[in-house]
Design a protein around this motif. Structure first.
Motif, PDB file in Angstrom:
ATOM      1  N   UNK A  54       0.812  -1.218   0.000  1.00 34.69           N
ATOM      2  CA  UNK A  54       0.000   0.000   0.000  1.00 34.69           C
ATOM      3  C   UNK A  54       0.850   1.274   0.000  1.00 34.69           C
ATOM      4  N   UNK A  55       1.915   1.317   0.787  1.00 34.22           N
ATOM      5  CA  UNK A  55       2.755   2.528   0.825  1.00 34.22           C
ATOM      6  C   UNK A  55       4.252   2.235   0.723  1.00 34.22           C
ATOM      7  N   UNK A  56       4.668   0.978   0.667  1.00 34.75           N
ATOM      8  CA  UNK A  56       6.087   0.668   0.679  1.00 34.75           C
ATOM      9  C   UNK A  56       6.511  -0.273  -0.427  1.00 34.75           C
ATOM     10  N   UNK A  57       7.829  -0.333  -0.651  1.00 34.89           N
ATOM     11  CA  UNK A  57       8.406  -1.190  -1.678  1.00 34.89           C
ATOM     12  C   UNK A  57       9.736  -1.762  -1.197  1.00 34.89           C
ATOM     13  N   UNK A  58      10.104  -2.887  -1.763  1.00 32.58           N
ATOM     14  CA  UNK A  58      11.373  -3.542  -1.456  1.00 32.58           C
ATOM     15  C   UNK A  58      11.824  -4.282  -2.709  1.00 32.58           C
ATOM     16  N   UNK A  59      13.141  -4.350  -2.933  1.00 40.08           N
ATOM     17  CA  UNK A  59      13.680  -5.037  -4.106  1.00 40.08           C
ATOM     18  C   UNK A  59      14.276  -6.381  -3.703  1.00 40.08           C
ATOM     19  N   UNK A  60      14.352  -7.286  -4.667  1.00 42.54           N
ATOM     20  CA  UNK A  60      14.843  -8.640  -4.432  1.00 42.54           C
ATOM     21  C   UNK A  60      15.661  -9.092  -5.642  1.00 42.54           C
ATOM     22  N   UNK A  61      16.768  -9.783  -5.405  1.00 35.87           N
ATOM     23  CA  UNK A  61      17.576 -10.371  -6.475  1.00 35.87           C
ATOM     24  C   UNK A  61      17.881 -11.817  -6.118  1.00 35.87           C
ATOM     25  N   UNK A  62      17.709 -12.711  -7.095  1.00 40.89           N
ATOM     26  CA  UNK A  62      18.006 -14.129  -6.898  1.00 40.89           C
ATOM     27  C   UNK A  62      18.880 -14.615  -8.034  1.00 40.89           C
ATOM     28  N   UNK A  63      20.111 -15.045  -7.710  1.00 39.86           N
ATOM     29  CA  UNK A  63      21.057 -15.550  -8.706  1.00 39.86           C
ATOM     30  C   UNK A  63      21.162 -14.576  -9.886  1.00 39.86           C
ATOM     31  N   UNK A  64      21.579 -13.350  -9.599  1.00 40.78           N
ATOM     32  CA  UNK A  64      21.625 -12.294 -10.617  1.00 40.78           C
ATOM     33  C   UNK A  64      22.430 -12.734 -11.834  1.00 40.78           C
ATOM     34  N   UNK A  65      21.936 -12.368 -12.993  1.00 41.02           N
ATOM     35  CA  UNK A  65      22.584 -12.772 -14.239  1.00 41.02           C
ATOM     36  C   UNK A  65      23.649 -11.787 -14.697  1.00 41.02           C
ATOM     37  N   UNK A  66      23.721 -10.613 -14.068  1.00 40.36           N
ATOM     38  CA  UNK A  66      24.706  -9.611 -14.476  1.00 40.36           C
ATOM     39  C   UNK A  66      25.157  -8.797 -13.263  1.00 40.36           C
ATOM     40  N   UNK A  67      26.462  -8.610 -13.146  1.00 35.27           N
ATOM     41  CA  UNK A  67      27.005  -7.801 -12.049  1.00 35.27           C
ATOM     42  C   UNK A  67      26.884  -6.323 -12.392  1.00 35.27           C
ATOM     43  N   UNK A  68      26.562  -5.511 -11.403  1.00 35.03           N
ATOM     44  CA  UNK A  68      26.473  -4.074 -11.616  1.00 35.03           C
ATOM     45  C   UNK A  68      25.762  -3.402 -10.464  1.00 35.03           C
ATOM     46  N   UNK A  69      25.363  -2.162 -10.701  1.00 30.89           N
ATOM     47  CA  UNK A  69      24.693  -1.362  -9.674  1.00 30.89           C
ATOM     48  C   UNK A  69      23.187  -1.379  -9.923  1.00 30.89           C
ATOM     49  N   UNK A  70      22.448  -1.638  -8.866  1.00 29.47           N
ATOM     50  CA  UNK A  70      20.995  -1.730  -8.939  1.00 29.47           C
ATOM     51  C   UNK A  70      20.382  -0.686  -8.009  1.00 29.47           C
TER      52      UNK A  70
END
Length: 117
Positions: A54-70
Motif C-alpha cells: 500500500x505505501x512501501x516497496x522492497x527489491x529482491x535479487x536471486x542468482x543475478x545474471x549480471x554484475x552491476x549497480x541496482x
C-alpha cells in the motif's frame, strides 16, 4: 416597499458560502490523495525485481545474471514525490532479498528496479 437586509441575513449568507467552500476544499483534498493501490511486482531485470504494497516497496535479487549497480525506485501517488534508493552493487550470481526499502507518505502506484554497469 423593498426589504432591507439585516445582520442575520448577512450571517446566514456567509455561513452558506463558507459551507460551500469547505465542501469544495474537502473534495479537492480527497481527490488529491487517492486510496492506496493494490500490491504488485515489477518486471524481472537480471533476475531482480521490486515488490510493493500500500505505501512501501522492497527489491529482491536471486542468482543475478549480471554484475552491476541496482536501484529500487518508488512511484508515489497523491501529492507525494517519487523516491529512489541508493545504487547498490550486486555481483553476478548473488542472492539478496529485501534491499532498497522505500516508503511513500500516502500511497504507492508502482515500483521498479534500475540497473547500470
Amino acid at each position: 416597499m423593498a426589504k432591507t437586509a439585516t445582520p442575520v441575513d448577512g450571517a446566514r449568507s456567509t455561513i452558506v458560502r463558507l459551507g460551500f467552500v469547505a465542501s469544495f476544499a474537502a473534495a479537492l483534498v480527497v481527490g488529491a490523495a487517492p486510496l492506496a493501490s493494490a500490491s504488485g511486482q515489477s518486471a524481472n531485470l537480471n533476475n531482480c525485481y521490486s515488490t510493493w504494497g500500500s505505501t512501501g516497496t522492497s527489491a529482491h535479487c536471486y542468482n543475478t545474471s549480471d554484475a552491476g549497480y541496482y536501484q529500487n525506485e518508488a512511484y508515489c501517488g497523491g501529492v507525494d514525490y517519487d523516491r529512489a534508493s541508493g545504487w547498490t552493487y550486486i555481483g553476478k550470481g548473488s542472492t539478496i532479498s529485501n534491499w532498497g526499502q522505500l516508503n511513500c507518505t500516502w500511497s504507492i502506484r508502482y515500483s521498479d528496479v534500475w540497473f547500470k554497469y
